[in-house]
Each structure stands twice: as structure tokens, then as C-alpha cells.
Design an enzyme around this catalytic site. Structure first.
Site, PDB file in Angstrom:
ATOM      1  CG  ASP A   8      -3.898  -0.922  -5.647  1.00 42.80           C
ATOM      2  OD1 ASP A   8      -4.077   0.451  -5.810  1.00 42.80           O
ATOM      3  OD2 ASP A   8      -4.137  -1.229  -4.337  1.00 42.80           O
ATOM      4  CG  ASP A  10      -2.854   4.071  -1.200  1.00 45.06           C
ATOM      5  OD1 ASP A  10      -1.640   4.191  -0.777  1.00 45.06           O
ATOM      6  OD2 ASP A  10      -3.612   5.060  -1.579  1.00 45.06           O
TER       7      ASP A  10
END
Ligand SMILES: [Mg+2]
Ligand SMILES: [Zn+2]
Length: 333
Positions: A8, A10
């Protein structure tokens, strides 16, 4: 075939300020370069990110690319190559097939980079990352950075392999190769006999070590200084449940043992099923048993250690040392 770490973005690589998209707002987590440098020999890195900020009109697709290229370039400067970024630009209401936890991006990457999903990992700070990992058949690590601490209970539904305070712990977990340090309870007596014959002094400490933090590292290092061999008695899952209730521990006994065995200053980890470590300490008969100052000299271990001519060594804990207050409160409960 290649192995991949699906990342992922952020809240995992960079600090998530909420729809982060401006280059001047980019802040990497301090341990991200170290973590990815450790992993890069064995894994290809692929980012999978939901960017509904585009669909919501908060920023344009061009702005997204500008920001993402900046991240990729900064990582590259530090010797870390991101093979590709897959992103979903849609608003959640569009019900597209590319928004996590939908697995279409992982399936594309599997083909494009010849990835062996069974030997690959997803790392993220949101339950959707864990759901994606589960749906795609990759192992997963949940981070308490970003949204992680807030959504912990929901993320647990998807059974992540490990819950980590920060991304460097994820790297340590994935690269674990110290299996021999985790010893079976029934083997403890013969190991102790061997150590005694070699004239080694034995130090013990025990605990749950659920979400690891700097305070744990500190007390374990202090413990190791007290003798030759440090043995960590680790409460098994059933022992933790007896002490702390059915919702604990967050990480399984195998996962917790693995992370402790990773430390250079830990020589052995041994699980115990009883509510207290008294039987285990009777078997080990440590020269020194270490405890934090929150329990002190009158800890439950004191009687058995002293009966076998051992000493109690108290380590003054450092206050507020763990990564965040949230993690501290999680690890205390
Ligand atoms: Mg995230
Ligand atoms: Zn989409």
C-alpha cells in the site's frame, strides 16, 4: 518465478495526511528505506493504492502521477526500485473492479511480472489491504501506522500473518531465519544441562511481547547484559487468554516467538502454556531473572527464582518509549 511485496502507499510508505497528493507534503516513514533495502534482494516491489481523491475531484490524475513519480524517484535514489504502481482512480460509489480489496491489480501484476503469489506478501495499514491479501492468496502484514491503529479490530477479521508497529518489523518478520532459537518446552531441560556444562550463566525474562516496541528492545538488551545466555519465556496464546481475556493476543504465539528470535541479544525463546512462568522457571533455574520496575522485587517469579539461588534484576522502564500512545495502550491491555 518472482516473489513480490505488494505495498500500500499512503500510511505504509509515506505519512497519510488524508488524500495526500502534493510533493511538498511528502514525508516518508523513517524506517521505510531500511525495511525495503532488507527486502529487495528477495522481492520485487509493487504499489497498489486506492486513489479515490481523483474520483472525488480533490486532485487530478496528473497531480496523482506527479506525486507518485516523486515517491518512486526518491525511493530509487535510495536504491529501491518500484516495479509498477497500480492505482484505482474511482469514487467508491462507482463500484469499479480495481479498488482494493478487489484483486484485479494483483492478478495483473502476477501475469506481468511472473509472480508466485503463494510466496508473496501484502503490507498495508488498512483493513482493505488485509482483505485483498486474503482474497488474492498472499500472506499479509498489518501496520499500525497510518489508519492502522484506528481500524485494528476490523483488520483482525482478515487474519493478517502479523500485526506490526512499523514497516521495519514487517521486513524482520518476512525475512525471519532463526527457527533454531525457538525451542520446544520438552527440550528445555537438556538445553539447560548443556549450557551448564559449558559454564554459561543463564538469564530469563518472560512476557507476552504482543506488539513489539522500543521498550521491549530496551529491557531485553538490559537482560542480556546480566549473563551469557538470555532465554525468553513467552506466554502461549492460551496463557495470554487466561491472563488477558479472549480478545488477546493480537499476534499468534508463533509470530511473537519469531519476532523475539530475530533479536541478536535473544538466545532462546520458549513458550509456556500455564498462567504464570513458575513451572518454566523451576525447569530453567536461572542465575538471574529480569523484570520491569512495574512489578519490582516482589514479582510472582521472585519465590521460585530465589529458591533455586537465583537473583532478581529489576530494569527501570523508560516512560513513553513506544511508537505512539495508541500502540502503548494496545500493548498494555
Ligand atoms: Mg494506506
Ligand atoms: Zn477503480
Amino acid at each position: 518465478m518472482n516473489r513480490a511485496i505488494f505495498l500500500d502507499r499512503d500510511g505504509t510508505i509515506n505519512i497519510d495526511n488524508g488524500y495526500t497528493h502534493k510533493t511538498q507534503d511528502l514525508k516518508f516513514y523513517p524506517d521505510v528505506f531500511k525495511a525495503l533495502s532488507l527486502l529487495k534482494r528477495n522481492f520485487k516491489f509493487i504499489i497498489i493504492t486506492n486513489q479515490s481523491g481523483i474520483g472525488r475531484g480533490y486532485y487530478t490524475e496528473d497531480e496523482f502521477h506527479k506525486f507518485n513519480n516523486h515517491i518512486v524517484n526518491e525511493l530509487k535514489k535510495n536504491g529501491i526500485e518500484i516495479k509498477k504502481t497500480y492505482y484505482c482512480p474511482h469514487h467508491p460509489d462507482e463500484n469499479c473492479n480495481c479498488r482494493k480489496p478487489n484483486i484485479s491489480s494483483i492478478k495483473k501484476a502476477e501475469k506481468e511480472f511472473n509472480i508466485d503469489l503463494n510466496r508473496s506478501w501484502m503490507i498495508g495499514d488498512h483493513p482493505c489491504d488485509m482483505e485483498l491479501g486474503k482474497n488474492a492468496g498472499v500472506r499479509s502484514i498489518y501496520l499500525l501506522t497510518g489508519h492502522g491503529a484506528k481500524h485494528l479490530e476490523e483488520a483482525r477479521k482478515f487474519n493478517p500473518d502479523y500485526i506490526a508497529a512499523e514497516i521495519s518489523q514487517a521486513a524482520d518478520y518476512i525475512l525471519f531465519n532463526k527457527e533454531e532459537k525457538i525451542i520446544d518446552r520438552k527440550d528445555i531441560t537438556s538445553i539447560i544441562e548443556t549450557l551448564r556444562r559449558e559454564g554459561k550463566s543463564i538469564v530469563t525474562i518472560n512476557g507476552t511481547f504482543d506488539i513489539l516496541h522500543k521498550g521491549h528492545e530496551f529491557i531485553l538488551k538490559e537482560a542480556k547484559k546480566q549473563g551469557d545466555i538470555l532465554i525468553v519465556g513467552l506466554n502461549s496464546d492460551s496463557s495470554v487468554k487466561q491472563n488477558k481475556g479472549p480478545e488477546r493476543p493480537l499476534n499468534s504465539e508463533q509470530s511473537r516467538a519469531r519476532m523475539l528470535a530475530n533479536f541478536d541479544f535473544v538466545d532462546y525463546v520458549v513458550l509456556f502454556n500455564e498462567k504464570t512462568p513458575i513451572d518454566l522457571l523451576e525447569a530453567i533455574k536461572p542465575d538471574i531473572h529480569v523484570n520491569g520496575d512495574d512489578y519490582g522485587e516482589n514479582c510472582i517469579e521472585s519465590g521460585i527464582v530465589k529458591k533455586n539461588s537465583g537473583k532478581i534484576h529489576i530494569v527501570k522502564k523508560i516512560k513513553g518509549i513506544s511508537s505512539t500512545n495508541i500502540i502503548e495502550s494496545i500493548s498494555k491491555t
